[in-house]
Design a protein around this motif. Structure first.
Motif, PDB file in Angstrom:
ATOM      1  N   LEU A 173     -22.048 -22.458  47.523  1.00 54.77           N
ATOM      2  CA  LEU A 173     -21.388 -22.083  48.770  1.00 54.77           C
ATOM      3  C   LEU A 173     -22.255 -21.247  49.692  1.00 54.77           C
ATOM      4  N   SER A 174     -23.252 -20.569  49.168  1.00 52.92           N
ATOM      5  CA  SER A 174     -24.115 -19.765  50.049  1.00 52.92           C
ATOM      6  C   SER A 174     -24.813 -20.650  51.078  1.00 52.92           C
ATOM      7  N   GLN A 175     -25.153 -21.869  50.683  1.00 51.42           N
ATOM      8  CA  GLN A 175     -25.795 -22.780  51.626  1.00 51.42           C
ATOM      9  C   GLN A 175     -24.813 -23.236  52.686  1.00 51.42           C
ATOM     10  N   PHE A 176     -23.551 -23.474  52.292  1.00 48.22           N
ATOM     11  CA  PHE A 176     -22.545 -23.844  53.291  1.00 48.22           C
ATOM     12  C   PHE A 176     -22.368 -22.714  54.299  1.00 48.22           C
ATOM     13  N   HIS A 177     -22.314 -21.480  53.800  1.00 51.76           N
ATOM     14  CA  HIS A 177     -22.146 -20.339  54.705  1.00 51.76           C
ATOM     15  C   HIS A 177     -23.341 -20.212  55.655  1.00 51.76           C
ATOM     16  N   ALA A 178     -24.536 -20.478  55.138  1.00 53.52           N
ATOM     17  CA  ALA A 178     -25.725 -20.405  56.000  1.00 53.52           C
ATOM     18  C   ALA A 178     -25.681 -21.460  57.091  1.00 53.52           C
ATOM     19  N   ASP A 179     -25.163 -22.637  56.746  1.00 52.10           N
ATOM     20  CA  ASP A 179     -25.107 -23.731  57.723  1.00 52.10           C
ATOM     21  C   ASP A 179     -23.926 -23.583  58.684  1.00 52.10           C
ATOM     22  N   HIS A 180     -22.847 -22.924  58.228  1.00 51.34           N
ATOM     23  CA  HIS A 180     -21.621 -22.815  59.034  1.00 51.34           C
ATOM     24  C   HIS A 180     -21.104 -21.376  58.992  1.00 51.34           C
ATOM     25  N   PRO A 181     -21.825 -20.436  59.599  1.00 49.05           N
ATOM     26  CA  PRO A 181     -21.426 -19.026  59.504  1.00 49.05           C
ATOM     27  C   PRO A 181     -20.075 -18.719  60.134  1.00 49.05           C
ATOM     28  N   GLN A 182     -19.577 -19.597  61.001  1.00 50.75           N
ATOM     29  CA  GLN A 182     -18.288 -19.361  61.653  1.00 50.75           C
ATOM     30  C   GLN A 182     -17.107 -19.744  60.766  1.00 50.75           C
ATOM     31  N   ILE A 183     -17.377 -20.435  59.656  1.00 53.66           N
ATOM     32  CA  ILE A 183     -16.307 -20.889  58.762  1.00 53.66           C
ATOM     33  C   ILE A 183     -16.281 -20.004  57.515  1.00 53.66           C
ATOM     34  N   GLU A 184     -15.145 -19.381  57.280  1.00 54.00           N
ATOM     35  CA  GLU A 184     -14.968 -18.556  56.085  1.00 54.00           C
ATOM     36  C   GLU A 184     -14.253 -19.390  55.027  1.00 54.00           C
ATOM     37  N   ILE A 185     -14.928 -19.601  53.921  1.00 45.83           N
ATOM     38  CA  ILE A 185     -14.370 -20.398  52.830  1.00 45.83           C
ATOM     39  C   ILE A 185     -13.651 -19.481  51.845  1.00 45.83           C
ATOM     40  N   GLU A 186     -12.439 -19.859  51.509  1.00 46.77           N
ATOM     41  CA  GLU A 186     -11.709 -19.181  50.440  1.00 46.77           C
ATOM     42  C   GLU A 186     -11.426 -20.212  49.355  1.00 46.77           C
TER      43      GLU A 186
END
Length: 311
Positions: free
Chosen positions: A112-125
């Motif tokens: 998930l760290s890579q997803f957050h890096a690619d999409h910082p505006q989206i908070e994954i829970e």
């Protein structure tokens, strides 16, 4: 000043009313059944109304309790929608993913760290609430999308379901077990090894041993009915890492263990499960940009080709 009931008590009441069971509500809320019962009684004392009719075996909503449950559910839905709208207006979007526990811990969260890096505006829970194998109600478990295991898309009526990948199964063990004079070299060597089983997973050793026998190996002395048993894939893999024995690895869950060298696969024989992982969501949710971003990222992590959303 409004004298509102305590939010904790309302959450407990909503969970028990929806699930019809204190223990299941406690599991969902991550508290003890005693704590849930205490909150229910506190809410009844606050309201001066009996919300549940209690017998020796059954907890049933009273008429007033059922009416109040409808109001509480509607209020929670409004709170969720308001919070979601506010986050969107502030430039943040939250996507709640409900996942099978082993998929979440062994595949999803480590990436998930890579997803957050690619999409910082989206908070994954990520949550693992719910009774897996039962009808899926995303609204009641507070999720936008789910990752489930199943045989076909019709397993979730009224939902859009996209097949991701099946599990591919094969034995794995600690590197120490493939070294030295007693090393595992052929499937027949499993007869003197401890075989680790996942108790809640229907497939595993029987299917692999049959495939190995069909490949020409004499495995009559290999018995997978005995040995340590664990209720999750993660626990079984952890036991294998610690050298307790040989477990059935399941790709993609075991990929990181193999890449890091914590586990090795001593044989080339593999078996593909009949069960696959599926991405499940309400058809209307396909319009959400955050779901589309998560879907595209997940498919890429699973090495699946990019495809448009189903019509």
């Amino acid at each position: 000043m409004r004298r509102l009931p305590p939010l904790t008590a309302l959450r407990a009441f909503e969970a028990v009313g929806r699930l019809g069971n204190v223990r299941e509500a406690a599991d969902e809320l991550n508290v003890t059944p005693a704590a849930v019962s205490h909150q229910i009684r506190a809410l009844e004392d606050h309201l001066g109304v009996e919300l549940f009719a209690r017998t020796a075996r059954v907890l049933q909503l009273t008429r007033r309790g059922a009416d109040f449950l409808s109001s509480v559910t509607a209020a929670f839905d409004l709170l969720h929608e308001g919070a979601d709208r506010l986050s969107h207006e502030c430039g943040r979007e939250r996507l709640v993913v409900n996942s099978l526990p082993s998929f979440a811990s062994n595949f999803l969260v480590p990436r998930l760290s890579q997803f957050h890096a690619d999409h910082p505006q989206i908070e994954i829970e990520v949550n693992t609430a719910g009774k897996f194998g039962e009808p899926l109600d995303l609204r009641h478990i507070g999720a936008d999308v789910a990752i489930r295991g199943g045989l076909h898309e019709g397993a979730w009526p009224g939902m859009a379901a996209e097949r991701l990948v099946p599990e591919v199964m094969f034995p794995v063990c600690a590197p120490s077990l493939v070294r030295g004079p007693n090393a595992i070299r052929t499937p027949q060597d499993l007869a003197r090894q401890t075989l680790i089983t996942v108790s809640r997973t229907p497939e595993g050793w029987p299917e692999w041993l049959q495939a190995a026998a069909e490949a020409g190996w004499d495995l009559q002395d290999v018995d997978a009915r005995h040995g340590p048993r664990f209720d999750t894939v993660q626990l079984a893999l952890t036991a294998a890492v610690e050298g307790m024995g040989v477990a059935i690895g399941r790709r993609p869950l075991v990929d990181d263990y193999l890449e890091s060298g914590l586990l090795v696969a001593p044989f080339s024989i593999e078996v593909t499960s009949r069960i696959a992982y599926w991405l499940v969501y309400p058809p209307a949710a396909a319009r959400m940009d955050r779901l589309q971003a998560f879907r595209a990222w997940l498919r890429a992590e699973l090495r699946l080709p990019a495809e448009p959303l189903p019509a």
